[in-house]
Design a protein around this motif. Structure first.
Motif, PDB file in Angstrom:
ATOM      1  N   VAL A  43      22.448 -20.772 -19.582  1.00 21.17           N
ATOM      2  CA  VAL A  43      20.972 -21.057 -18.948  1.00 21.17           C
ATOM      3  C   VAL A  43      20.824 -22.433 -19.136  1.00 21.17           C
ATOM      4  N   THR A  44      19.527 -23.044 -18.450  1.00 23.86           N
ATOM      5  CA  THR A  44      19.748 -24.285 -18.311  1.00 23.86           C
ATOM      6  C   THR A  44      19.606 -25.252 -19.703  1.00 23.86           C
ATOM      7  N   PRO A  60      27.730 -16.737 -15.705  1.00 21.32           N
ATOM      8  CA  PRO A  60      26.127 -15.988 -15.627  1.00 21.32           C
ATOM      9  C   PRO A  60      25.567 -16.015 -17.197  1.00 21.32           C
ATOM     10  N   LYS A  75      16.153 -19.141  -2.149  1.00 24.99           N
ATOM     11  CA  LYS A  75      17.409 -19.912  -2.015  1.00 24.99           C
ATOM     12  C   LYS A  75      17.023 -21.448  -1.469  1.00 24.99           C
ATOM     13  N   SER A 103      23.593 -23.656  -9.073  1.00 26.61           N
ATOM     14  CA  SER A 103      24.476 -22.518  -8.488  1.00 26.61           C
ATOM     15  C   SER A 103      23.391 -21.359  -8.210  1.00 26.61           C
ATOM     16  N   ARG A 104      22.390 -21.345  -9.083  1.00 23.07           N
ATOM     17  CA  ARG A 104      21.641 -20.006  -9.369  1.00 23.07           C
ATOM     18  C   ARG A 104      20.940 -20.104  -8.043  1.00 23.07           C
ATOM     19  N   ILE A 105      20.722 -21.050  -7.359  1.00 18.73           N
ATOM     20  CA  ILE A 105      19.525 -21.133  -6.157  1.00 18.73           C
ATOM     21  C   ILE A 105      20.253 -21.197  -5.090  1.00 18.73           C
ATOM     22  N   THR A 152      15.411 -26.240 -12.106  1.00 21.32           N
ATOM     23  CA  THR A 152      16.055 -24.754 -12.360  1.00 21.32           C
ATOM     24  C   THR A 152      15.804 -24.295 -13.802  1.00 21.32           C
ATOM     25  N   TRP A 185      25.186 -18.544  -1.047  1.00 20.94           N
ATOM     26  CA  TRP A 185      26.466 -18.684  -0.972  1.00 20.94           C
ATOM     27  C   TRP A 185      27.365 -18.075   0.116  1.00 20.94           C
ATOM     28  N   ASP A 195      26.682 -27.738 -11.431  1.00 24.11           N
ATOM     29  CA  ASP A 195      25.751 -27.466 -12.317  1.00 24.11           C
ATOM     30  C   ASP A 195      26.081 -28.511 -13.361  1.00 24.11           C
ATOM     31  N   LEU A 215      21.131 -25.816 -13.135  1.00 30.58           N
ATOM     32  CA  LEU A 215      21.882 -24.903 -12.918  1.00 30.58           C
ATOM     33  C   LEU A 215      21.755 -24.640 -11.060  1.00 30.58           C
ATOM     34  N   GLU A 261      15.043 -21.830 -17.066  1.00 32.46           N
ATOM     35  CA  GLU A 261      15.329 -20.381 -17.077  1.00 32.46           C
ATOM     36  C   GLU A 261      14.101 -19.571 -17.201  1.00 32.46           C
TER      37      GLU A 261
END
Length: 320
Positions: A52-53, A49, A207, A145-147, A84, A150, A161, A143, A86
């Protein structure tokens, strides 16, 4: 003799955390067999978490600089392809520039999703050949996984990522370098692969959404067309290629594209099984993997291609 942009170093960065298909099956209605059959993916890397990119972008850039035997002070152009970032601004490229200690030249981001690195490489090539710049860092960093949603097994299993980078150097002699590139876009198909929010003008968090079957159909046709276009412009055929380095979206897309070109599978660099789809990072990550394991060598004729949301697509023919 015309000026050419030559790749003199490659680098990659992957988060240490590996998430297998079995791991995803614990939280989603899916299985290893289902994911592998539909995508060819066995695992992906997911960042922690706090990452960052620009963290991944800097790591990949440093690896590329080390491979080139250059310090950051040799760079006067930084381009980061990412979907993506930050922050809305400043650009991720300026953050990378500052963290590397670069204080001259230009730095900016390119947003073309999975085609981002191909777009960025083509732009850097144009600026090196016609502008006052001598060396560029071209980076794809994501990244995704952040958008991801799930809870959506059709998309959550496909992405990962990572970051990849190249050092591009302007040279006035030699056969190596970028020969030709072609870029395309058709915004009429934007509703087939998109993020449903997340822009500064909407004030929402979005998303990723995808209509996979339609994207597959467009991807195979568009990638085959742009590949043939670049080969024709470069005065070569698919048989002349040493390596095809495609966007690592889906193993079935890779296989279908190779079949359309009549290209043997052993000439195609494949990392989707280990990296999943890392969007703008996938092409430079695949290129770096093949350079570091000795497959791609100086003098090899390589074709890089990608397609992403928008739709955007493009290809670059180069002699490594």
């Amino acid at each position: 003799m015309s000026r050419r942009s030559v790749i003199v170093g490659t680098g990659g960065a992957l988060p240490p955390r590996i998430v297998s298909n079995a791991d995803l099956a614990e939280r989603l209605d899916t299985s290893d067999d289902w994911i592998v059959e539909r995508s060819g993916i066995s695992e992906r890397r997911i960042a922690e978490p706090q990452v960052v990119t620009s963290d991944l972008a800097v790591e990949a850039a440093e690896a590329a600089l080390a491979a080139a035997g250059l310090g950051a002070d040799a760079i006067d152009l930084v381009i980061v392809a990412t979907a993506t970032p930050e922050s809305t601004f400043p650009a991720t490229a300026t953050k990378v520039q500052a963290r590397l200690g670069i204080t001259r030249g230009a730095a900016f981001d390119v947003a073309a999703v999975c085609t981002g690195f191909v777009y960025a490489l083509s732009i850097a090539d144009s600026l090196l050949k016609t502008g006052p710049y001598s060396r560029a860092l071209v980076i794809g960093a994501e990244l995704f996984s952040r958008i991801l949603d799930w809870e959506d097994r059709t998309t959550a299993v496909l992405f990962g990522d990572g970051a990849g980078a190249v050092v591009l150097e302007a040279r006035d002699e030699g056969e190596r370098g970028i020969i030709v590139s072609r870029l395309h876009a058709d915004g009429r198909h934007g509703d087939l692969l998109y993020v449903d929010g997340g822009a500064g003008s909407t004030g929402t968090v979005g998303k990723l959404r995808m209509k996979g079957r339609e994207v597959f159909r467009h991807a195979v046709q568009n990638l085959a067309n742009v590949t043939e276009e670049v080969l024709e412009a470069g005065g070569v055929t698919a048989a002349d290629l040493d390596w095809l380095v495609p966007h690592q979206a889906n193993a079935r897309i890779l296989e279908a594209t190779a079949r359309k070109l009549g290209l043997p599978p052993e000439k195609m660099v494949v990392t989707v099984n280990r990296h999943a789809n890392t969007s703008a990072a996938s092409v430079p990550l695949a290129l770096d993997a093949a350079v570091r394991d000795g497959r791609i060598r100086p003098g090899d004729l390589c074709l890089l291609e990608a397609m992403g949301g928008g739709f955007t697509w493009g290809a670059v023919l180069l002699r490594f």
